[in-house]
Structure formats: C-alpha cells, structure tokens
Design a protein around this motif. Structure first.
Motif, PDB file in Angstrom:
ATOM      1  N   TRP A 402     -77.646  40.100   2.524  1.00 37.40           N
ATOM      2  CA  TRP A 402     -77.348  40.806   3.774  1.00 37.40           C
ATOM      3  C   TRP A 402     -78.620  41.400   4.352  1.00 37.40           C
ATOM      4  O   TRP A 402     -79.524  41.806   3.619  1.00 37.40           O
ATOM      5  CB  TRP A 402     -76.328  41.927   3.531  1.00 37.40           C
ATOM      6  N   GLU A 417     -77.514  46.016  13.412  1.00 38.58           N
ATOM      7  CA  GLU A 417     -77.001  44.659  13.255  1.00 38.58           C
ATOM      8  C   GLU A 417     -76.899  44.308  11.771  1.00 38.58           C
ATOM      9  O   GLU A 417     -77.876  44.435  11.032  1.00 38.58           O
ATOM     10  CB  GLU A 417     -77.904  43.647  13.957  1.00 38.58           C
ATOM     11  N   THR A 419     -76.254  41.232   9.246  1.00 35.11           N
ATOM     12  CA  THR A 419     -76.287  39.766   9.236  1.00 35.11           C
ATOM     13  C   THR A 419     -76.046  39.247   7.826  1.00 35.11           C
ATOM     14  O   THR A 419     -76.672  39.700   6.866  1.00 35.11           O
ATOM     15  CB  THR A 419     -77.648  39.250   9.741  1.00 35.11           C
ATOM     16  N   ARG A 421     -76.591  36.401   5.225  1.00 39.26           N
ATOM     17  CA  ARG A 421     -77.573  35.327   5.033  1.00 39.26           C
ATOM     18  C   ARG A 421     -76.903  33.970   4.886  1.00 39.26           C
ATOM     19  O   ARG A 421     -77.395  32.958   5.405  1.00 39.26           O
ATOM     20  CB  ARG A 421     -78.419  35.640   3.782  1.00 39.26           C
ATOM     21  N   GLY A 424     -75.011  33.336   8.487  1.00 34.98           N
ATOM     22  CA  GLY A 424     -75.788  33.614   9.687  1.00 34.98           C
ATOM     23  C   GLY A 424     -75.062  34.479  10.702  1.00 34.98           C
ATOM     24  O   GLY A 424     -75.613  34.799  11.760  1.00 34.98           O
ATOM     25  N   GLU A 425     -73.826  34.870  10.395  1.00 30.93           N
ATOM     26  CA  GLU A 425     -73.041  35.682  11.333  1.00 30.93           C
ATOM     27  C   GLU A 425     -73.578  37.101  11.394  1.00 30.93           C
ATOM     28  O   GLU A 425     -73.907  37.698  10.380  1.00 30.93           O
ATOM     29  CB  GLU A 425     -71.568  35.698  10.921  1.00 30.93           C
ATOM     30  N   THR A 426     -73.642  37.640  12.620  1.00 30.38           N
ATOM     31  CA  THR A 426     -74.154  38.988  12.858  1.00 30.38           C
ATOM     32  C   THR A 426     -73.104  39.805  13.589  1.00 30.38           C
ATOM     33  O   THR A 426     -72.448  39.305  14.506  1.00 30.38           O
ATOM     34  CB  THR A 426     -75.450  38.934  13.693  1.00 30.38           C
TER      35      THR A 426
END
Length: 445
Positions: A402, A417, A419, A421, A424-426
C-alpha cells in the motif's frame, strides 16, 4: 523508518547477468549484493523479508509442537563417515581441515549431527515422539550457481528432524509436517503444491516436494488442475488427530502431482484431459521419511516397552527460507517491480511526502506514521527531497502493498490518496480513514 535515513541502494539499470525476474528485482530493489558466485549479502530490506519469513516458519512449527534449537554450520567429518555419506555425497560438499588436521565440512544438511545429539541424550521410548528443528545457513557447492538466491551456494534453511518408535508414529509426524507446511506457505501468500518426488542424497522411500508454480522453475511438473483449487483456509487443525491429518494429506496428494523425476505417463493419462497441466515449478520445501537409514548405523537406539533396544524411525523436513524470497517475487511481480503479499512485505505501507518542509504535510505524515506503527503496519516514510515520479517509481519497485500519498493539495480538502500496489486502484480518504483501513487489514493477517 524514514527513507532519507535508510540504506536502500536501488539500481536504475538491470544487471546484465540477472536472468530471471526475482534476481533482477532483488538487485534493483537493493535487497541483496553478490559477494562471490552464488554467495550474497542480504541488505537491510532483503534481510527484513528474510526475517519475516523465518518468523512465520517458527510460528507454524511451534503451533505443530516442534522444538527449535540451533546447530553449527561446521560439522566433523567423522559423523558423516559413520552414516556412510561422507564419500558418497559428492563435490557439492565443501570439505575443509582445521589447524589440527581434522576433516571438517560446511554442513549441507544435518541428519548426522542431529542423530548424534539424539543418541547422546535419549534412551527410552517414553521420551518419544520428538521433533527438533533449526533455521541455519547451509552450503552446497553448486557446479553452476545461478538465478540469484534461487540456486545459490549459501542459503538459509529450516530443517527439522523427527524421532519416533514405530513406522505408524513416524508417518503421523510426516503428515503433521505436510499440513504445517501447507499452513506456512498459505500464510506467505503462496500456492505450494506437494508433489511426489525423488529422495536424492537424503534417502528414504516417502517424500514430497512443495513446488510453487512459475515459468522460471527448475523442475518440470505434471499435475491435475484440481490440486490448485485446494486451500486450508482458517480450518482448525488438531495436531494430535491422526485421522484428520491423514485426511488432509489424502486431500492434497490424491490428485496427480509429480515432478519429472517421478512422473508416470500412464497415471497422468487417466486424468480428464481438460485438467491435465504441464508446467514448471520452484521447489521451496521437502519432507522425507527414511526409517532407520541413520539411526541404525549411528546407534540411535531406544528401549521399547518390552525392554528391547530398537533403532528409532526418523524423518527430515526442510523449507528453503532464503529461496522462498525469490519464489515469492517470481509469483508476485509486474513490469514495474515487486508486489509483496501483506504478510511478508518488508514494510506494510509506504507514506510518500510530496512536499518535505511543508508544515502541514510533514505533520500529517508524522501522524500517519505514528498511527500505522501503533497498528503494527510498520510503515516506510519517503521524506526525501526528490521528484514525485522518482518516489513513486521507488515504491513500485520495492513493492510495498500500500502507498499513502500526502500532498498540500489533497490535505487542503482533508484527503490523502491510498493506492493498492497489486491492483493500482487509488481512493481519496481522510488520513484517519486511510490508517484505519490498513489497520483493519493487518488485524486480519
């Protein structure tokens, strides 16, 4: 840990001699440095992953009732002469002499030494069963070391040894190890399949290797796809329940799964065609039962219930701890770098300070760091005076699961933010919500 104070010598270019993903990424991410062919120094981040894996192994061995100890790396050759393996082992054994001209060796395994320890201390069946294990460095002088830690000459290994009165007791110990290994690998986020294997120089008739499926694996494997759908999950294990352990062993070993050394084409052909899979695998562990192979020639005897002196039934059970680091990366990476599963990551999350020196940003990063540390997430704070792109690239390369990005623009709206890893979603969250979400993930590990 602040990245400005950490030793993380990342490389921008891939070393020319690194042939597989794990070797390339471990060098680039500053985890290891080669000192000689097949011999590596473990730099701080690599060492931290190694210790995380070691801790999981210790916890699962303890759960199964096994007793830790530590044996030396150097062994007297006379023990190996007793078992008959000193001359038979081959050039992989590093043989040396001390100043008194005594033959010694850098241990590739410890069957002889543990048998010597046992025979000097245990004399009655009432002291059985017994399982002793240690995690120690080993040396095997590979003719062609390659693939980084996957086939090095020096490696860290958990090796355990079981002592039982009867064959039935010994097979219960075998099953106990098989199940405990399944638990161990699942906790690491790996799908390791037990496959019927060849015993090699250890000896014995019953043996399974645990292999992680990967295109770069050194072993060709043949298996029924059904075995990849099995999981232990959170089921309760009673380590003394022989029927339960035997049933779990049957569940995992009844579907066809073999290495090329033991592959049986006729049996393989009986699997429905849509379930037959041929691939490659990385060996990360092996369990053996070998009866009296060492106890008989070395005199590891106990008195049984009738008063007779009988050799104990033995087995040995190994996990390649340092090799697991490479296997995890082979199974968890993309073109940007490593993707660590949460349970084995060197740091649970990276906090990226987008504007070091900004009072509000520095304060928010400090509060997040404190909250995540208190929750057991073990964060890494990137407080370097670097471009945003360089910071993101480092985080992606080292693969922390993360990333929390903290900048003045987001903080003006009360947001950071978060994210993932792997995906890839943020998402934009308040700092408190981001810390709470990661704390909840870590509570579930």
């Amino acid at each position: 840990m602040r990245l400005s104070r950490y030793f993380l010598p990342v490389l921008k270019e891939t070393p020319a001699d690194a042939q597989i993903a794990s070797h390339r990424l471990m060098l680039r991410a500053g985890m290891i440095r080669q000192q000689a062919a097949g011999i590596y120094s473990w730099l701080p981040m690599g060492f931290k992953v190694l210790r995380r894996l070691e801790q999981i192994v210790h916890e699962e061995q303890s759960r199964a009732g096994h007793i830790p100890m530590l044996m030396p790396t150097l062994q007297p050759a006379d023990l190996w002469r007793e078992s008959g393996r000193y001359d038979a082992y081959g050039p992989e054994m590093l043989r040396i002499r001390d100043r008194h001209d005594r033959d010694m060796l850098y241990g590739p395994t410890n069957e002889e030494m543990i048998t010597d320890i046992f025979r000097g201390s245990v004399g009655s069946y009432k002291q059985l069963p017994m399982t002793l294990y240690h995690i120690q460095w080993k040396f095997r002088d590979e003719v062609r070391p390659r693939f980084g830690v996957m086939r090095g000459r020096e490696f860290l290994m958990k090796d355990g040894y079981t002592f039982d009165l009867t064959h039935e007791d010994a097979m219960h110990a075998y099953n106990r190890h098989l199940v405990s290994y399944l638990r161990t690998y699942e906790r690491m986020g790996l799908k390791a399949i037990p496959m019927r294997a060849d015993s090699g120089p250890i000896g014995g008739d019953d043996t399974h290797e645990f292999l992680v499926l990967a295109e770069t694996g050194e072993s060709e494997v043949f298996y029924d796809r059904a075995v990849t759908e099995l999981t232990l999950g959170d089921r309760e294990i009673d380590w003394q329940d022989r029927a339960q352990l035997e049933a779990i062993k049957a569940e995992w070993t009844t579907p066809y799964a073999r290495t090329d050394e033991t592959h049986d084409e006729a049996l393989y052909a009986q699997i429905p065609e849509d379930r037959r899979v041929k691939g490659r695998g990385i060996e990360v562990g092996q369990i053996f039962y070998f009866g009296a192979k060492y106890s008989e020639p070395m005199g590891a005897m106990v008195t049984d219930e009738t008063g007779a002196r009988v050799p104990v039934h033995m087995g040995s059970h190994g996990i390649g701890v340092s090799r697991l680091v490479g296997a995890l990366i082979e199974a968890n990476h993309d073109d940007k770098g490593i993707i660590w599963p949460e349970g084995v990551a060197p740091f649970g999350a990276g906090i990226v300070n987008m504007k070091p020196g900004d009072a509000a940003v520095d304060a928010a990063c400090g509060e997040l760091y404190a909250a995540l540390t208190a929750a057991g997430v073990d964060p890494l704070l990137d407080d370097r005076d670097e471009r945003a792109g360089a910071k993101f690239a480092t985080m992606e390369l080292i693969g922390l699961p993360w990333r929390i990005t903290v900048g003045p623009r987001g903080l003006a709206e009360g947001k950071v933010e978060l994210t993932c890893r792997r995906t890839g979603e943020t998402e934009a969250l308040s700092p408190q919500a981001a810390a709470s979400k990661l704390a909840e993930i870590w509570r579930g590990l």
